[in-house]
Design a protein around this motif. Sequence first.
Motif, PDB file in Angstrom:
ATOM      1  N   GLU A  86       0.822  -1.223   0.000  1.00  0.00           N
ATOM      2  CA  GLU A  86       0.000   0.000   0.000  1.00  0.00           C
ATOM      3  C   GLU A  86       0.855   1.273   0.000  1.00  0.00           C
ATOM      4  O   GLU A  86       1.143   1.779  -1.069  1.00  0.00           O
ATOM      5  N   PHE A 146     -28.144   1.264   4.921  1.00  0.00           N
ATOM      6  CA  PHE A 146     -27.005   0.445   5.346  1.00  0.00           C
ATOM      7  C   PHE A 146     -26.420  -0.422   4.221  1.00  0.00           C
ATOM      8  O   PHE A 146     -25.652  -1.324   4.485  1.00  0.00           O
ATOM      9  N   PHE A 185     -14.752   0.398   8.803  1.00  0.00           N
ATOM     10  CA  PHE A 185     -15.254   1.767   8.964  1.00  0.00           C
ATOM     11  C   PHE A 185     -14.219   2.839   8.646  1.00  0.00           C
ATOM     12  O   PHE A 185     -14.567   3.929   8.222  1.00  0.00           O
ATOM     13  N   TRP A 186     -12.945   2.542   8.889  1.00  0.00           N
ATOM     14  CA  TRP A 186     -11.949   3.617   8.791  1.00  0.00           C
ATOM     15  C   TRP A 186     -10.801   3.354   7.837  1.00  0.00           C
ATOM     16  O   TRP A 186     -10.004   4.243   7.598  1.00  0.00           O
ATOM     17  N   HIS A 187     -10.686   2.143   7.344  1.00  0.00           N
ATOM     18  CA  HIS A 187      -9.485   1.884   6.556  1.00  0.00           C
ATOM     19  C   HIS A 187      -9.766   0.838   5.479  1.00  0.00           C
ATOM     20  O   HIS A 187      -9.149  -0.208   5.430  1.00  0.00           O
ATOM     21  N   PHE A 188     -10.703   1.177   4.594  1.00  0.00           N
ATOM     22  CA  PHE A 188     -11.199   0.178   3.648  1.00  0.00           C
ATOM     23  C   PHE A 188     -10.533   0.260   2.284  1.00  0.00           C
ATOM     24  O   PHE A 188     -10.666  -0.632   1.471  1.00  0.00           O
ATOM     25  N   ASP A 189      -9.781   1.332   2.022  1.00  0.00           N
ATOM     26  CA  ASP A 189      -9.247   1.536   0.673  1.00  0.00           C
ATOM     27  C   ASP A 189      -8.350   0.386   0.201  1.00  0.00           C
ATOM     28  O   ASP A 189      -8.317   0.074  -0.979  1.00  0.00           O
ATOM     29  N   PHE A 190      -7.624  -0.235   1.131  1.00  0.00           N
ATOM     30  CA  PHE A 190      -6.710  -1.310   0.729  1.00  0.00           C
ATOM     31  C   PHE A 190      -7.485  -2.473   0.112  1.00  0.00           C
ATOM     32  O   PHE A 190      -6.942  -3.240  -0.682  1.00  0.00           O
ATOM     33  N   TYR A 245     -25.062  10.941 -10.546  1.00  0.00           N
ATOM     34  CA  TYR A 245     -25.620  10.521  -9.256  1.00  0.00           C
ATOM     35  C   TYR A 245     -26.289  11.695  -8.539  1.00  0.00           C
ATOM     36  O   TYR A 245     -26.937  11.522  -7.520  1.00  0.00           O
ATOM     37  N   MET A 301     -24.837   1.845  -2.407  1.00  0.00           N
ATOM     38  CA  MET A 301     -24.057   2.765  -1.578  1.00  0.00           C
ATOM     39  C   MET A 301     -24.850   3.997  -1.127  1.00  0.00           C
ATOM     40  O   MET A 301     -24.520   4.615  -0.123  1.00  0.00           O
ATOM     41  N   TRP A 319     -24.264   0.561   2.179  1.00  0.00           N
ATOM     42  CA  TRP A 319     -22.808   0.837   2.234  1.00  0.00           C
ATOM     43  C   TRP A 319     -22.126  -0.068   3.243  1.00  0.00           C
ATOM     44  O   TRP A 319     -20.999  -0.507   3.042  1.00  0.00           O
ATOM     45  N   HIS A 377     -19.147  -2.595   2.325  1.00  0.00           N
ATOM     46  CA  HIS A 377     -17.823  -2.481   2.936  1.00  0.00           C
ATOM     47  C   HIS A 377     -17.466  -3.748   3.703  1.00  0.00           C
ATOM     48  O   HIS A 377     -16.328  -4.217   3.664  1.00  0.00           O
ATOM     49  N   LEU A 390     -18.232  -4.216  20.329  1.00  0.00           N
ATOM     50  CA  LEU A 390     -17.219  -5.270  20.224  1.00  0.00           C
ATOM     51  C   LEU A 390     -16.276  -5.300  21.422  1.00  0.00           C
ATOM     52  O   LEU A 390     -15.828  -6.367  21.840  1.00  0.00           O
ATOM     53  N   GLU A 448     -22.526   8.832   8.492  1.00  0.00           N
ATOM     54  CA  GLU A 448     -23.180   7.675   9.100  1.00  0.00           C
ATOM     55  C   GLU A 448     -22.158   6.572   9.366  1.00  0.00           C
ATOM     56  O   GLU A 448     -22.203   5.885  10.387  1.00  0.00           O
ATOM     57  N   ARG A 449     -21.201   6.441   8.451  1.00  0.00           N
ATOM     58  CA  ARG A 449     -20.171   5.409   8.590  1.00  0.00           C
ATOM     59  C   ARG A 449     -19.402   5.595   9.895  1.00  0.00           C
ATOM     60  O   ARG A 449     -19.209   4.653  10.657  1.00  0.00           O
ATOM     61  N   MET A 493     -17.804  -0.435  17.530  1.00  0.00           N
ATOM     62  CA  MET A 493     -16.584  -0.634  18.317  1.00  0.00           C
ATOM     63  C   MET A 493     -16.913  -0.818  19.798  1.00  0.00           C
ATOM     64  O   MET A 493     -16.350  -1.685  20.463  1.00  0.00           O
ATOM     65  N   MET A 510     -10.624  -1.969  -1.297  1.00  0.00           N
ATOM     66  CA  MET A 510     -11.556  -1.469  -2.307  1.00  0.00           C
ATOM     67  C   MET A 510     -10.758  -0.511  -3.171  1.00  0.00           C
ATOM     68  O   MET A 510     -10.764   0.696  -2.960  1.00  0.00           O
ATOM     69  N   PHE A 520     -13.584  -4.731  11.950  1.00  0.00           N
ATOM     70  CA  PHE A 520     -14.526  -3.618  11.828  1.00  0.00           C
ATOM     71  C   PHE A 520     -13.811  -2.263  11.838  1.00  0.00           C
ATOM     72  O   PHE A 520     -14.319  -1.292  11.261  1.00  0.00           O
ATOM     73  N   TYR A 521     -12.641  -2.203  12.454  1.00  0.00           N
ATOM     74  CA  TYR A 521     -11.847  -0.975  12.317  1.00  0.00           C
ATOM     75  C   TYR A 521     -11.554  -0.742  10.827  1.00  0.00           C
ATOM     76  O   TYR A 521     -11.710   0.367  10.317  1.00  0.00           O
ATOM     77  N   ASN A 574     -22.662   1.251  -6.854  1.00  0.00           N
ATOM     78  CA  ASN A 574     -22.193   2.535  -6.329  1.00  0.00           C
ATOM     79  C   ASN A 574     -23.310   3.540  -6.065  1.00  0.00           C
ATOM     80  O   ASN A 574     -23.125   4.466  -5.277  1.00  0.00           O
ATOM     81  N   MET A 621     -18.312   9.489  -8.885  1.00  0.00           N
ATOM     82  CA  MET A 621     -17.573   8.669  -7.922  1.00  0.00           C
ATOM     83  C   MET A 621     -16.124   9.114  -7.762  1.00  0.00           C
ATOM     84  O   MET A 621     -15.307   8.373  -7.225  1.00  0.00           O
TER      85      MET A 621
END
Lengths: 309, 404
Positions: free
Chosen positions: A22, B86, B273-278, A180, B81, B88, B92, A290, A278-279, A287, B280, B269-270, B77, A225
């Motif tokens: 990455e 939900f 929500f916060w680090h999905f680019d790798f 969109y 999305m 999205w 994810h 969990l 929302e995310r 969190m 996607m 889940f971390y 998309n 997008m």
Amino acid sequence: MKELKILGVVVFFTLLTYWGVEPYAHSVMHPHVESDGFKYDDLPALTKKGDAQRGAQTFLSAGCTGCHGVKAAGMPAPMDPNAAAASFGVNPPDLSNAGSVYDEKFLAALIKNPEHALMVEHKFSKMGRAYPMPAFYGVGGDKDQEVADIVAYLKSIAKKDVTPKEAYELACGRCHAMHYDNWTQIGEKPKFKHKKDELLFEAKVLEYQDYLTKYLGKLPPDLSMYIRSRGEHYLKTFMENPQNLLHGTAMPRVGVTAEAAEKVIEHMADVGDAKRHERTSVGVKVMIYLFIFAILAYLWKQSLWRELH
Amino acid sequence: MAHFEKANSLEEWLDQRLAIKTLRRVLAEEYWIPKNINFLWAMGMVLAVTFGILLVSGIFLLMYYQPNVKLAFDSVNYTIMKEVEFGWLWRHMHAVAASVVFLIIYIHMFTGIYYGSYKKGREMIWISGMLLFVTFSAEAFSGYMLPWGQMSYWAGMVITNLFSLGSLELNGLVEWIRGDYVPGQAFLDRFFMLHVLLLPLVIMALIGLHFGTLRIPHVNNQDGEEIDFDAEAKKYLAGNKKEAKVIRFANDFMSKDMFVVSIFLIFYFYLVFWHFDFAMDPINFDPADGLKTPPHIYPEWYFLWSYEILRPFPKDPGLIAFGFAQVIFFALPFLDKSPNVAPASRRGAFKYWFWILLVDMIVLTVMGKLPPQGIYSTIGLVAAVVFIGLWVALPFITKNEKAV
């Protein structure tokens, strides 16, 4: 403890792999371009203090309204988008909010020498084509003063708090659709009662796109997008100077202020990453859930394993 | 007709008809697991949970996804999305789980290699696991086609091209696989079918087989110790839990599994929500365009090592090396000639073999993503040769290994 040591080994090799594929790989594939904070240091600063009232006069006598509408001052566009695009290749913007979306140095430089400020000389004068907007030759007095007056006038009529959507429409929307958000290059697509009217509107959009394609060599992409496909940093630095990231592109420098750039990005995020707020809020709740789950799982394990060891 | 007494509870009623008490005893309470294990033994449960997440999130996505080249990108998309509540989140979760599942698979595999859990009766565990790895790879690839973005299209183009088998130029075979000259509607439809029906069915059957293969040889332990499970189980049942070398699958082992799963879920889940680019790739958020080749085409990270074994060689040797890399892990139980079942650290030369293999595969993975230029191609070539060399050397270095 042995298990923690094993975990350390697993985490180390996982992070090493992550770093390699990455951050490291991307830094090699996409050289980093820093933003200059939309300062436009290559353009000269305004030396004269402009007067908005005089600017209104100069604006009219300079002939700006021959191509540009100023709805805020009760001046509609002289041509509809398609007729304008047929003449110029692209629809010239309505200047109502130009004073708050565009940087003043950029506006002044644009009035004096449009293709230089827009960084499109490689597509026009250098290729023997004339840029559709002529340079301003002055109306008889001190040209720098006249330009400063026009800029002051544009700033005086502009809305101070343009919305993100308005910023996008002015800065990007005449070349880039955003389906969109129902946005076409000739404006928002209305709701139609009759199929025939809808088809007529779509035909107008296609016609406009044809002019645009001829003008730029390629139809500019739909930006729905782009916040996800390019990311905030790329979009910002690209807007600031497209040539840095895509050398030779026909896209002009946009010339927006840093604040307007933020708004453009915000609008693109509203369209392409609509659920980002929302995310985060759902993420925090998940969190918390969990962590409680982990504590309970640990206690359960301890209660059973006490008898086993 | 068998004789049935009146049941006094629902459990008894079910037990009369389905023998649920016996099932519970055999599958859980008296399914014996060695006590001498660490958290790496919970990766199977982590994988089962991740597969569950993929299945459930996939079912939700399937309700809105449109397998049509004109609609697929927007159905993902826009509809999923933006429009679906939900949507999205499910997307994810699905995308990140698809990537993370491979991280866990690799940890699971390297755990097996390190502790020698693939031999002396455990060969079928390894082979069924490798079959799962291959099927998961196909599942991941077919799923990657579905959003019909730029990388879907171009990865689909590149990977299906491999089937022309180099100088054999089997272009007819490539067209047959694609159902067209280039990836198009027929291509999307068949990969959709594979992704949502055929491959999940195969995966579920293989998971059943994988569990079954564990039954007779039992799970390995941290020292590779041979355990008399019957004798140890007797000790446990007699109340001698501290001394017994075995524990119940449920709830003893399960409670530890659940704790590891909970830590895994926090990590997962971390990322969601916060680090999905790798997981996607941004490039796949551009719609597929057959007239615009992206400057860098690369697979997802988990395929990079085998991609890099293909790339540094000329066309035909590259394909042979790639084919070798795809199947050679299956042969591990038979190429390791040592009778020792022990952690690699106690196995002489094998210890070095293990760590070199791990580092080499990470080097291949990183080089597989980098553009094949200059020093990167050289490093990639060396790493690919080392990979092949390691497997050729394996029988020789394990043959004379001292018994531990």
